[in-house]
Design a protein around this motif. Structure first.
Motif, PDB file in Angstrom:
ATOM      1  N   ARG A  47       0.654  -1.203  -0.056  1.00 44.56           N
ATOM      2  CA  ARG A  47       0.096  -0.147   0.159  1.00 44.56           C
ATOM      3  C   ARG A  47       0.851   1.251  -0.059  1.00 44.56           C
ATOM      4  NH1 ARG A  47      -5.592  -1.174   3.673  1.00 44.56           N
ATOM      5  NH2 ARG A  47      -6.175  -3.097   2.237  1.00 44.56           N
ATOM      6  N   ASP A  82      -0.353   3.925   2.399  1.00 46.43           N
ATOM      7  CA  ASP A  82       0.342   4.055   3.889  1.00 46.43           C
ATOM      8  C   ASP A  82       1.707   4.703   3.809  1.00 46.43           C
ATOM      9  OD1 ASP A  82      -2.187   3.413   5.188  1.00 46.43           O
ATOM     10  OD2 ASP A  82      -2.043   1.279   4.632  1.00 46.43           O
ATOM     11  N   HIS A 122       1.106   0.654  10.565  1.00 47.16           N
ATOM     12  CA  HIS A 122       1.235   0.702   9.334  1.00 47.16           C
ATOM     13  C   HIS A 122       2.575   0.142   8.402  1.00 47.16           C
ATOM     14  CE1 HIS A 122      -2.541   3.157   9.755  1.00 47.16           C
ATOM     15  NE2 HIS A 122      -2.946   2.506   8.705  1.00 47.16           N
TER      16      HIS A 122
END
Ligand code: ATP
Ligand code: MG
Ligand code: MG
Ligand code: MG
Length: 486
Positions: free
Chosen positions: A69, A76, A86
């Protein structure tokens, strides 16, 4: 203590025992899906099963999926080093039903796996759940099937200003399968700042979301219309690192077994002490995403997926530099990673030498301009009025020293400054116009994500002038002419 490898295996065998077929992780480069930058969830490889376009031999599946991501709808990158939960790369454990079971069984399975003494045995009073605001059925099922008291079930509405824009309405991207979801949170304790989901302090790290169960019901098309799926389905995702933190009685993902190893490796490679420094976490995190991306065939370039990879590598290099690295260090993380994750992901071992080579090359290339760029930035900061770094400076760092915009933003944030993004973009536009007029290279330097174009690695060939990169070739095509014509 239960190792993350053990927890991964427990999840897969639990769902196998419930009639699910174990399916291997797919590549981080989505197959035939131009809407997606990188694989960002376990359901991606099953997208067509939900849409009814692909029929498999099974209607229940379980997987542990590699996810990145760092761009696109789920990004993130900016959270890494700042939150406990994260990563840019993480593993998503997931169980899936393609028109088979729906809400009842999904909730029953999730609860059994988490709380049964035979499986994870997590005390149920540490768990909270959320449901989509109007999902009375899920609200009731949590009480009836799992015995969760009503006061521990939170309804989350369309808190983002648009219909179906809530955190409890999950969508893989702007288009594709989506639906209301129910999420399970773990309470890490009153000594950690943060509030319950839906509260003003929900961004804190006390209550950490561990598992999302999505009730797939719709396909969203580009016009924003929701079309019902052929059959209601289930898609779930639980971050392996987050559930490992719970099981290992630590708060942050970065304290779990796997990350302890990587943080130590980062400290050794850089030659600094292994304290809980934010920069070490960034290096450890980025080593995973970069290694896995290269293993799956992405190479650094100036556009699309390759540019995201380049940005992550350069960011890691800058953090290493901050910790005092004087030699290439980042590529050394690959061996450490292969050691802890190679058994589950053999591609890390098989392609270790190649990954090291690609990372080292990018690192060496950037090292030539990093120091100089940082010096220039320091000089500019001395004269800075206010708290915003001008677009001209951000552009100069980008154009002459190869600093991606987000790297300068990262440095700015550490000093409570920000960057003038609009000013930077204006400089980019002006440059584009200039180069068009001059009839030169016509590349889009900005982080344009042309995900329909795959970057194919056929070897590097770089030429340098006065210590600055002039051109880098991938295959026969010049894709980078930083400082060209200056
Ligand atoms: P958060 O709200 O914490 O950012 P999310 O709602 O964006 O998480 P989902 O899209 O629901 O996450 O993904 C399913 C699960 O994957 C999450 O419940 C979490 O356990 C895990 N997860 C999501 N993003 C990350 C990440 N960047 N790093 C590690 N795990 C993640
Ligand atoms: Mg998120
Ligand atoms: Mg969330
Ligand atoms: Mg979620």
């Amino acid at each position: 203590m239960r190792s993350s490898a053990d927890i991964r295996e427990a999840f897969l065998s639990f769902f196998e025992s419930k009639g699910h077929t174990r399916v291997a992780s797919s590549s981080l480069i989505p197959a035939n899906d131009p809407t997606l930058l990188f694989t960002n969830a376990g359901m991606n490889q099953f997208k067509d099963c939900f849409l009814g376009l692909d029929k498999r031999a099974y209607t229940r599946a379980v997987s542990s999926q590699k996810c990145v991501r760092a761009g696109g709808k789920h990004n993130d990158l900016e959270n890494v080093g700042y939150t406990a939960r994260h990563h840019t790369f993480f593993e998503m454990l997931g169980n899936f039903s393609f028109g088979d079971y729906f809400k009842h069984d999904a909730i029953a399975y999730a609860w059994e796996f988490l709380t049964s003494p035979a499986w994870l045995n997590i005390p149920s009073d540490k768990l909270w759940v959320t449901v989509y605001a109007t999902d009375d059925e899920a609200f009731q099922l949590w009480q009836d099937v799992a015995g969760v008291p009503a006061e521990r079930i939170i309804r989350i509405g369309d808190n983002k200003g648009a219909p179906y824009a809530s955190d409890n309405f999950w969508a893989m991207g702007d288009t594709g399968p989506c639906g209301p979801c129910t999420e399970i949170f773990y309470d890490h304790g009153a000594d950690i700042w943060g509030g319950l989901p839906g509260s003003a302090e929900e961004d804190g790290d006390r209550y950490i979301e561990i598992w999302n169960n999505v009730f797939m019901q719709f396909n969203r098309t580009a016009d924003g219309v929701l079309h019902p799926l052929p059959a209601p389905s289930v898609d779930t995702g639980m971050g392996l690192e987050r559930i490992s933190a719970v099981m290992q009685h630590v708060h942050s993902n970065y304290e779990i077994d796997l990350f302890q190893h990587l943080l130590q490796a980062a400290a050794d490679a850089i030659g600094c002490s292994n304290e809980q420094q934010a920069s070490l976490k960034v290096v450890a995190d980025h080593a995973r995403s970069c290694s896995f991306l290269v293993a799956d065939g992405v190479v650094p370039s100036n556009e699309g997926r390759g540019y995201v990879l380049r940005r992550i590598i350069r960011r890691a290099c800058r953090h290493g530099n901050k910790l005092g690295a004087t030699q290439p260090f980042f590529y050394k993380m690959v061996a450490a990673l292969a050691q802890v994750m190679g058994a589950a992901y053999p591609e890390l071992v098989e392609r270790q030498t190649f990954i090291e080579k690609v990372l080292k090359q990018e690192e060496e290339q950037f090292a030539r301009t990093l120091e100089q760029g940082l010096k220039i930035l320091e000089q500019d900061l001395v004269n800075l009025q206010g708290t915003v770094i001008s677009g001209d400076v951000v552009f100069k760092l980008y154009d002459t020293y190869g600093f991606p915009m987000d790297l300068t933003a990262d440095i700015a944030r550490e000093r409570n400054l920000s960057i003038d993004e609009a000013g930077f973009n204006a400089c980019m536009d002006a440059q584009r116009e200039r180069s068009q007029k001059a009839g030169k290279f016509n590349f889009d330097y900005n982080s344009l994500l042309k995900v329909d174009v795959d970057t194919v690695f056929t070897g590097y060939d770089s030429t340098h002038s006065e210590g600055k990169v002039v051109a880098m070739f991938i295959g026969d095509e010049a894709v980078n002419h930083v400082n060209e014509g200056q």
